[in-house]
Motif scaffolding. Structure first.
Motif, PDB file in Angstrom:
ATOM      1  N   TYR A   1      -2.381 -10.360  -2.667  1.00 10.77           N
ATOM      2  CA  TYR A   1      -3.826 -10.392  -2.422  1.00 10.77           C
ATOM      3  C   TYR A   1      -4.541 -11.556  -3.121  1.00 10.77           C
ATOM      4  N   HIS A   2      -3.918 -12.112  -4.165  1.00  6.71           N
ATOM      5  CA  HIS A   2      -4.598 -13.186  -4.912  1.00  6.71           C
ATOM      6  C   HIS A   2      -3.727 -14.429  -5.084  1.00  6.71           C
TER       7      HIS A   2
ATOM      8  N   ALA B   1      -8.492  -7.522   0.924  1.00  7.22           N
ATOM      9  CA  ALA B   1      -8.697  -6.720  -0.287  1.00  7.22           C
ATOM     10  C   ALA B   1      -7.763  -5.517  -0.268  1.00  7.22           C
ATOM     11  N   PRO B   2      -7.197  -5.153  -1.422  1.00  8.26           N
ATOM     12  CA  PRO B   2      -6.288  -3.996  -1.468  1.00  8.26           C
ATOM     13  C   PRO B   2      -7.022  -2.702  -1.150  1.00  8.26           C
TER      14      PRO B   2
ATOM     15  N   CYS C   1       2.249  -4.226  -9.792  1.00  5.85           N
ATOM     16  CA  CYS C   1       0.983  -4.954  -9.976  1.00  5.85           C
ATOM     17  C   CYS C   1       1.172  -6.446  -9.733  1.00  5.85           C
TER      18      CYS C   1
ATOM     19  N   ASP D   1      -3.773  -0.039 -11.794  1.00  7.55           N
ATOM     20  CA  ASP D   1      -4.079  -0.765 -13.028  1.00  7.55           C
ATOM     21  C   ASP D   1      -2.786  -1.257 -13.667  1.00  7.55           C
TER      22      ASP D   1
ATOM     23  N   LYS E   1       1.956   1.798  -3.584  1.00  8.01           N
ATOM     24  CA  LYS E   1       0.869   2.323  -4.416  1.00  8.01           C
ATOM     25  C   LYS E   1       0.534   3.766  -4.061  1.00  8.01           C
TER      26      LYS E   1
ATOM     27  N   ARG F   1      -6.086   0.878  -5.484  1.00  7.08           N
ATOM     28  CA  ARG F   1      -6.093   0.112  -6.730  1.00  7.08           C
ATOM     29  C   ARG F   1      -5.036   0.680  -7.668  1.00  7.08           C
TER      30      ARG F   1
ATOM     31  N   GLU G   1       0.838  -1.210   0.000  1.00  3.00           N
ATOM     32  CA  GLU G   1       0.000   0.000   0.000  1.00  3.00           C
ATOM     33  C   GLU G   1       0.869   1.254   0.000  1.00  3.00           C
TER      34      GLU G   1
ATOM     35  N   ASP H   1       1.321  -6.972  -6.054  1.00  4.56           N
ATOM     36  CA  ASP H   1      -0.019  -6.814  -5.491  1.00  4.56           C
ATOM     37  C   ASP H   1      -0.854  -8.072  -5.738  1.00  4.56           C
ATOM     38  N   GLU H   2      -0.751  -8.620  -6.951  1.00  2.00           N
ATOM     39  CA  GLU H   2      -1.468  -9.854  -7.286  1.00  2.00           C
ATOM     40  C   GLU H   2      -0.982 -11.012  -6.421  1.00  2.00           C
TER      41      GLU H   2
END
Length: 416
Positions: A77-78, A189-190, A70, A195, A50, A193, A47, A73-74
């Motif tokens: 969080y995923h 959840a982030p 990104c 992109d 970002k 955001r 965070e 981040d992926e």
């Protein structure tokens, strides 16, 4: 035991009481260690990245770090991708980030640091070796944490050298504490955001890659031969065991060598074979070709060769020739599709005839997908004649070499 809310409230007071509005490393270590969750710590760092990435993106037009951020981040969080891949890409981009001198580059460093933190499970915060409460300023920049890099980017400078805006720094650290508190409650959840760049954008921002000369098969083969010959010399001429063998080579005109072996911390001399000295001389010649690892906009390549020939016979007593050749290419990349090259070449012949000539070439190329057009200027200074000596067993010759006059060329190409 204090609640997280009380602990964070006390840290806000620390920020307010600080002369430069900095939140000390010791406070952050204590806070994050009290959480004790690697994923939450790295999500806090993500965070932070970002939060300040737009500062980098506005100053330096690039998508390379955005793609890496990104991906991080992926991963967090995923659970997509691998930590090793993040570190590999961070290592590839590290030199690029290091080449940016603006304060905003701290946002780039934050992304690099985040990838390292993900790979080592936030050990720099959760398990610092021999930490005794020092602040960030006591450490070298290579080991600064993601949150500190981000704070410098946001505030515009390093608090330990009186740089940046204290008000902006206070704003960042208070936001940081809000982020920690939020992620402790809900971390799936982030909060910010970002992109991912489109594939075409990434291709346009590819960093030129180069292979350093010390990685060439030729040099690596010679090094392996030196290892084998040195081991044989030890077995033939020395007794006992060794923990380490050292072959030192230094150049004063020619290459001179010294050998040592170490056993139980006792250093002893050992001979070095003539064939090893010859191999080191060959490595010296080859490794004089070097390339600076390029950043996004600039690279330089140099080649230098020195020759000394001596010949003595009944017909040609005490004949010798000395010459030096030096080449330097400066490559500038104003944009991803453009390349400007400024080439230099200097030829110098000392004995027995003294002659020198200096060349300069220019080229400007534009490449778009499979198409390329290039404007070339050769022999820009219009140099014409260079003299150099050649020795053989029976003769000594002086050659007059004539060069083509200045010329301009346009080259167009298409890759099928």
């Amino acid at each position: 035991m204090k609640s997280k809310k009380v602990e964070i409230s006390e840290l806000r007071a620390v920020i307010e009481q600080s002369g430069n509005s900095h939140l000390p490393l010791s406070c952050r270590v204590e806070l994050l260690q009290s959480i004790g969750n690697v994923e939450i710590v790295n999500k806090v760092f993500a965070e932070c990245c970002k939060k300040v990435y737009p500062l980098w993106g506005n100053e330096i037009e690039d998508t390379l770090l955005r793609k890496l951020l990104c991906s991080a981040d992926e991963y967090l969080y995923h659970r997509k991708g691998k930590a090793d891949a993040l570190v590999e890409e961070a290592n590839r981009l590290r030199n690029y980030v290091e080449g940016q001198s603006c304060t905003e580059s701290m946002a780039g460093w934050a992304v690099i640091s985040l990838c390292y933190s993900i790979s080592d499970h936030a050990v720099a915060m959760l398990d610092i070796d021999e930490y005794e409460g020092e602040d960030d300023g006591a450490f070298e920049y290579e080991v600064w944490n993601t949150d500190f890099f981000a704070s410098m980017a946001f505030a515009g400078g390093n608090p330990f050298v009186d740089e940046g805006d204290a008000g902006k720094r206070r704003e960042f650290w208070n936001w940081y504490l809000d982020t920690v508190e939020t992620l402790c409650r809900k971390s799936d959840a982030p909060l910010i955001r970002i992109d991912a760049p489109k594939k075409k954008e990434v291709e346009q921002n590819t960093i030129p890659q180069r292979t350093q000369t010390y990685q060439t098969p030729d040099i690596l083969l010679k090094i392996q031969q030196i290892i084998e010959k040195t081991t044989k010399v030890f077995n033939d001429y020395c007794t006992g065991n060794w923990d380490r063998i050292i072959v030192e080579a230094y150049c004063i005109g020619d290459v001179r060598t010294e050998g040592y072996f170490i056993c139980n911390n006792i250093v002893s001399k050992m001979p070095v074979s003539l064939s090893t000295a010859d191999l080191l001389s060959e490595i010296k010649i080859v490794s004089s070709n070097y390339a600076l690892q390029p950043n996004r906009y600039l690279s330089m390549e140099e080649t230098e060769h020195f020759g000394h020939t001596t010949l003595s016979s009944g017909i040609q007593p005490n004949s010798y020739a000395l010459h030096l050749t030096n080449r330097l290419d400066v490559n500038i990349f104003p944009a991803s599709a453009q390349k400007f090259q400024w080439s230099h070449a200097w030829y110098l012949n000392w004995k027995p005839t003294r002659s020198s000539i200096y060349f300069m070439d220019f080229s400007l190329a534009y490449t778009k997908q499979k198409y390329s057009i290039e404007l070339q200027a050769h022999n820009a200074l219009n140099k014409r004649i260079y003299q150099h000596n050649i020795l053989s067993s029976l003769t000594e010759r002086t050659i007059n070499q004539t060069f083509r006059p200045r010329e301009l060329l346009i080259k167009a190409s298409y890759i099928f």
